[in-house]
Design a protein around this motif. Sequence first.
Motif, short mmCIF file in Angstrom:
data_model
loop_
_atom_site.label_atom_id
_atom_site.label_comp_id
_atom_site.label_asym_id
_atom_site.label_seq_id
_atom_site.Cartn_x
_atom_site.Cartn_y
_atom_site.Cartn_z
N LYS A 1 -7.21 3.59 -2.41
CA LYS A 1 -7.08 4.82 -1.64
C LYS A 1 -7.70 6.02 -2.36
O LYS A 1 -7.68 7.13 -1.84
CB LYS A 1 -5.59 5.09 -1.36
CG LYS A 1 -5.05 4.26 -0.23
CD LYS A 1 -5.67 4.73 1.07
CE LYS A 1 -5.13 3.99 2.25
NZ LYS A 1 -5.75 4.48 3.48
N HIS B 1 -11.58 3.62 13.76
CA HIS B 1 -10.61 4.30 12.90
C HIS B 1 -9.37 4.78 13.64
O HIS B 1 -8.49 5.37 13.04
CB HIS B 1 -11.29 5.48 12.22
CG HIS B 1 -12.51 5.08 11.46
ND1 HIS B 1 -12.44 4.41 10.26
CD2 HIS B 1 -13.83 5.18 11.76
CE1 HIS B 1 -13.66 4.14 9.85
NE2 HIS B 1 -14.52 4.59 10.74
N THR B 2 -9.33 4.58 14.94
CA THR B 2 -8.21 5.15 15.69
C THR B 2 -7.35 4.10 16.39
O THR B 2 -6.43 4.45 17.09
CB THR B 2 -8.72 6.14 16.76
OG1 THR B 2 -9.57 5.42 17.65
CG2 THR B 2 -9.50 7.27 16.14
N GLU C 1 -4.23 4.89 10.36
CA GLU C 1 -3.18 4.72 9.35
C GLU C 1 -2.25 5.93 9.33
O GLU C 1 -1.03 5.80 9.13
CB GLU C 1 -3.78 4.49 7.96
CG GLU C 1 -2.76 3.96 6.99
CD GLU C 1 -3.23 4.02 5.54
OE1 GLU C 1 -4.45 3.94 5.31
OE2 GLU C 1 -2.38 4.15 4.66
N GLY D 1 -19.29 -2.85 0.85
CA GLY D 1 -17.91 -2.46 0.57
C GLY D 1 -17.39 -1.46 1.57
O GLY D 1 -17.88 -1.38 2.70
N HIS D 2 -16.40 -0.69 1.13
CA HIS D 2 -15.71 0.21 2.05
C HIS D 2 -16.67 1.23 2.67
O HIS D 2 -16.59 1.53 3.85
CB HIS D 2 -14.58 0.92 1.29
CG HIS D 2 -13.63 1.59 2.22
ND1 HIS D 2 -12.48 0.98 2.66
CD2 HIS D 2 -13.66 2.81 2.80
CE1 HIS D 2 -11.86 1.80 3.48
NE2 HIS D 2 -12.54 2.91 3.57
N ASP E 1 -17.24 3.24 17.98
CA ASP E 1 -17.08 4.52 17.30
C ASP E 1 -15.65 5.03 17.41
O ASP E 1 -15.06 5.47 16.43
CB ASP E 1 -18.05 5.56 17.88
CG ASP E 1 -19.47 5.27 17.42
OD1 ASP E 1 -19.63 4.40 16.54
OD2 ASP E 1 -20.39 5.90 17.95
N LEU F 1 0.82 -1.22 0.00
CA LEU F 1 0.00 0.00 0.00
C LEU F 1 0.86 1.27 0.00
O LEU F 1 0.72 2.12 -0.88
CB LEU F 1 -0.90 -0.03 1.24
CG LEU F 1 -2.07 0.94 1.25
CD1 LEU F 1 -3.09 0.56 0.21
CD2 LEU F 1 -2.71 0.97 2.62
N ALA G 1 -10.13 0.86 9.70
CA ALA G 1 -10.90 0.41 8.54
C ALA G 1 -10.43 1.08 7.27
O ALA G 1 -10.60 0.54 6.18
CB ALA G 1 -12.37 0.70 8.78
N CYS G 2 -9.80 2.27 7.39
CA CYS G 2 -9.39 2.99 6.19
C CYS G 2 -8.36 2.17 5.41
O CYS G 2 -8.28 2.26 4.19
CB CYS G 2 -8.79 4.34 6.55
SG CYS G 2 -8.61 5.43 5.14
N ALA G 3 -7.58 1.39 6.14
CA ALA G 3 -6.54 0.61 5.47
C ALA G 3 -7.06 -0.74 5.01
O ALA G 3 -6.33 -1.54 4.45
CB ALA G 3 -5.36 0.43 6.43
N SER G 4 -8.33 -1.02 5.27
CA SER G 4 -8.84 -2.33 4.89
C SER G 4 -9.98 -2.19 3.89
O SER G 4 -10.40 -1.10 3.56
CB SER G 4 -9.32 -3.08 6.14
OG SER G 4 -10.49 -2.50 6.63
N GLU G 5 -10.48 -3.30 3.45
CA GLU G 5 -11.49 -3.32 2.39
C GLU G 5 -12.87 -2.90 2.87
O GLU G 5 -13.65 -2.32 2.14
CB GLU G 5 -11.60 -4.74 1.80
CG GLU G 5 -10.43 -5.15 0.96
CD GLU G 5 -10.59 -4.76 -0.50
OE1 GLU G 5 -11.66 -5.05 -1.05
OE2 GLU G 5 -9.66 -4.17 -1.06
N SER G 6 -13.17 -3.20 4.10
CA SER G 6 -14.54 -3.01 4.56
C SER G 6 -14.60 -2.08 5.76
O SER G 6 -13.69 -2.02 6.57
CB SER G 6 -15.14 -4.36 4.93
OG SER G 6 -16.37 -4.17 5.58
N LEU G 7 -15.71 -1.37 5.86
CA LEU G 7 -15.91 -0.50 7.02
C LEU G 7 -16.74 -1.17 8.11
O LEU G 7 -17.18 -0.53 9.03
CB LEU G 7 -16.61 0.79 6.60
CG LEU G 7 -15.74 1.87 5.96
CD1 LEU G 7 -16.51 3.16 5.82
CD2 LEU G 7 -14.49 2.13 6.78
N CYS H 1 -6.50 9.43 6.97
CA CYS H 1 -5.22 8.78 6.77
C CYS H 1 -4.29 9.73 6.00
O CYS H 1 -4.70 10.81 5.58
CB CYS H 1 -5.41 7.49 6.01
SG CYS H 1 -6.10 7.74 4.38
#
Lengths: 321, 391
Positions: free
Chosen positions: A128, B350-351, B309, A204-205, B346, A11, B327-333, A81
Amino acid sequence: MAKNDLIGGSLWEQYSNKVSTRMNNPEHRGEISDAEAKELGARLIVADWGAESCGDAVRLYWAVDPKTNRILKAKFKSFGCGTAIASSDVMAELSMGKTVEEALKITNIEVEMALRDSPDIPAIPPQKMHCSVMAYDVIKKAASLYKGVDMASLVEEEIVCECARVSLRTIKDVIRINNLTTVEDITRYTKAGAFCKSCLRPGGHEKRSHYLVDILSATRAEMNKDKLLTQAEARDFATMNLIQKHRAIEKALDEKIRPALAADGGSVEIVDIRESEGTVSVYIRYLGACKGCISSTKGTLQFIESMLKRELADNIRVLPV
Amino acid sequence: MDRIYLDSNATTIVDPRVKEAMEPFFSQMYGNPNSLHDFGTEIHPYMRLAMDRLYSGINAKDQNDIIINSCASEGNNHVLKGVYNDLIRNGPKNEIITTQVEHPCVRNTCAFLESLGVKIIYLPVNSDGIVDVDTLRRSIHPDKTALVSVMWANNETGLIFPIAELAAVCREKGVLFHTDAVQAIGKIPVDVSRVAVDFLTFSAHKFHGPKGIGGLFIRQGLKLTPLLHGGEQMGGKRAGTINVPYLIGMGLAMEMAVDSLNYEASTVRLLRDRLEDAILTIPDTMVVGKRALRTPNTILASFRGIEGEAMIWDLNQNGVAASTGSACASESLEPNPTFVAMRISDELAHTGIRFSLSRFSTEEEIDRAAVLIRQSTQRLRAISSTYKNGK
C-alpha cells in the motif's frame, strides 16, 4: 513467510490506528473557495494529480500568502482507497504553515511516518506504500503551479522506486559498489521494490519508466564493458609492447615516484627503455634538485627501481644517465 | 446493530442444521471408514446417505463418480493436471481451452501447465460478458484439444455461461469438457444427466456447508490420474482419509441447496433485485450484466467517483460486508477481461463492488444495506476529487 502471510487477508489489520482514524474522518477533506482565499489575502492553488482510470486521483487546495510564500491553509479531495485518503489528509496537514519551498521537501516517507502509531511499526503494509506517493506528487504539482514552472524542473533526481524514494543513480551505484547480481539484492540493499513492487519488472501494479530488472542488466552490461577495458589496459607487463611498457612506467612514475621526488624539489624523466635477455632497462635522467644529489645514485635509485619492480615487474633495472 | 453479510460468493454461513448433522461424527462416531471394525463400519450408512444426496443433487447416476476432496481448487487441479498427464504428457494432444475469466484456481493451474509446454487457449467473453458457443466451436481442434474448461457461473459478475451448449459442442467434437460449478450449485439447477459435462467441480462452503470439503464429478468410464497418491480411499482416485463429518455436512447442505432452488429463484432473486433497484436509484451507478443472465444472488455494481476499497472499508465500518475486485487492493492493474469485453473497463477497474446474497439474507437486512450503501456513497463522493454532481 510468516504465520500472517499463511492466514492471508490481513491487509486492513496492518493499518495503523492513525490510518483508520483518518480514513474514517479525514480532517482536511474539502475545498478552499476563491472567496475564502481572498479573505486570507492568499493565492488559491488547485492541483490535480492522477486519474480515476489509474485508480488514484487527488486534488490539493492551497491558500498561499504571496508575500511570504507560506501555505496558510490546505485541503484535499481524493478518489482513492482508504490509505490514499489518509495519506492525502496527512500531506495537507504537513504542508500547512510551511513555505512552498519547504513543502516541496515533504516526501511520501514522511507522510507514512506521520501515520505511524509507533515509530518502529509501519503505518501501512508494503503493497500500500504507493498510495502515499500520490501525496508527494500532488505537492510537486501544486508548487509548480504556484511558481509557474514546469513540474519536471522541480524533480531533482530520477526516481525509480517511488515508495522508498530510491533514485536511478543510487541503484546503479549500489549495483556497482556491491557487485549485485539479482533484483532481490537491490531490494535488500536499497529497499527499492520492497513495497508495491511495481518497479521490479513490467506487469506489476503500475507502469513505470524504469524497472529494476532492466537497470540491473544495463548496469551489469556496463560493468562488464568497464572490466574488459580495464583488463585491456592492465595486461601483464611482460606481454606489453614497448609503447605500452613506456606508458605503464610513466604512469608508475607519476603515481608512485614523482610526487615523492617533487617533495624535495626534484623529478625524473625517461630517456630510453631497452629490452634484452629478459631484462627491461629503464634509462632515467634526474631533474631539478635530484640532479647531482648524493642519494641519486644510491637510495633514490633503489627507491625508484624497487617501486617499479613492485608495481610492474621484477625484471626491471633502472639506470641513471 | 447486527452486521449484514453480503459476500456469499466468497463463502456462506454454515446452515445450523448442517452443523448439527455433523456434530455426532466428531466424538461419537469417529471411526475411520476404511477400518473393518464397528467403529469404521457404523459410519457407512451415514456416508452412503451423504453420497446419495450429492449424487441426486446434481442428478448423477451411480455409475458415475463423485470424488470427495478438499475444495474446488483441488478438484480443478485434479482435472487439469490429470488430463494433462493422460492425454498430453502420455498422449497425442497438446492444448487446453479455457476462458479469460476463470477463477485463479483454473487460470493459474493453466499457467502452470503452460510452463510445462501445454498450449492454453483463453477464450474471451462477448459484450454480454458470456462465453460464446460459436467462439468455442471455432477454437476446438479435435486432434489437438485435450480439454475445454469453462466455469458454470462467474464469481464476480454472477453471469451464467451456456454450459449445456458449450458441453454439447465438445461432445460433438469428441473433446472432454470440464466445468467449475462452484458458483452454480445451490443458485441455479445443475443436472449432469441433461448437460454433457465430463468433469464438474464444487465446494461445500459456497452452499452453506463447511469449508475444506468439495466434490469432483467424473463421468462414467473416464480415466483421470489421481492428484493425491496414497491409500485406496475413493476407490484409489483420491488418497487421504475422508473427512467424515464434513462429508455428512456437505451431503445435507447439497440436499438443502437443491431444495432451496425455487426459493433462490424467487425470494433471493427478489431481494437481490430490490437491492439492485435501490442501488440504481443512486445517481451515477451501474450494475454489470443483464439480470436474466445472472445467478439470482449477485450484483456487481459501480459507483462513479468512489474507489472500490474505500467503499468496502466504509461499508465495513457500518457493518456491511461486501467485496471489491478493485485493482488497488490487488497485485496487478491488469484490467478485468470481462469488463474489457463489456466495454466498461474504465469505470469498473477501480469502482466495482460485489454484493452477493444467500437464502439467509432478509428483507430487513437488504433495506438497511440499501440505506447504508447510499450513505457511504454520499460520504465518499463528498470527498471525491473526480466526482461532480451529475457530471
